[in-house]
Design an enzyme around this catalytic site. Structure first.
Site, short mmCIF file in Angstrom:
data_model
loop_
_atom_site.label_atom_id
_atom_site.label_comp_id
_atom_site.label_asym_id
_atom_site.label_seq_id
_atom_site.Cartn_x
_atom_site.Cartn_y
_atom_site.Cartn_z
N CYS A 9 -47.20 -12.09 -80.04
CA CYS A 9 -48.36 -12.09 -79.14
C CYS A 9 -48.53 -10.65 -78.63
O CYS A 9 -48.05 -9.71 -79.26
CB CYS A 9 -48.19 -13.10 -78.02
N ASP A 125 -54.02 -16.79 -74.20
CA ASP A 125 -53.06 -16.10 -73.34
C ASP A 125 -53.13 -16.69 -71.93
O ASP A 125 -54.15 -16.60 -71.26
CB ASP A 125 -53.40 -14.61 -73.29
#
Length: 157
Positions: A9, A125
């Protein structure tokens, strides 16, 4: 020799470490833990050495997972030589990883292994949101982890 996966990520403190912990446990439950190595990293390095976001760790713990040993790190281009599958949590990180990737590298979206997710689905996110965002991420990660475990049970025979 084990099959190696790295989940990636942005900063490696929320989504990718959650996915690493969940995927590792899921693979163990499917009898693949000794054949598959799972790691995580971020495309950015500003959190290097930091533990997992406390909200992510708390969400994992509330569901029987342990993310206490995690320390953030940055994905490096030379890792491609030792990783079989790189899984990005979203299209922004997917693009960044593909720019670094040598020809033939296997770089995909993590949710591509969730059979119920539409094509191109991302793991959002949760960093700037509330607790509910972390719960949503956990659900997505668990579903994709189950799908990936099923895929690996067939491909790693």
């Amino acid at each position: 020799m084990s099959y190696r996966i790295c989940v990636v990520c942005m900063g490696n403190i929320c989504r990718s470490p959650m996915a690493e912990v969940v995927l590792r446990k899921t693979l163990d439950e499917h009898g693949l833990g000794d054949r598959v190595t799972v790691d995580s990293a971020g495309t950015g390095g500003w959190h290097q050495g930091d533990p997992m976001d406390p909200r992510a760790a708390e969400m994992l713990a509330a569901h029987g997972y342990d993310g206490s040993r995690h320390r953030a790190r940055q994905f490096l281009r030379d890792w491609y030589g030792r990783i079989d599958l790189v899984l990005a949590m979203d299209t922004r990180n997917l693009s960044a990883l593909r720019r670094l990737a040598p020809k033939g590298a296997d770089v995909r979206l993590f949710r591509s292994f969730d059979p119920t997710a539409p094509e191109g689905s991302e793991v959002p996110d949760p960093y700037y949101g509330e607790r509910e965002g972390f719960a949503e991420v956990l659900e997505m990660v668990e579903a994709a982890s189950r799908g990936l475990a099923g895929h690996l049970m067939i491909t790693l025979r």
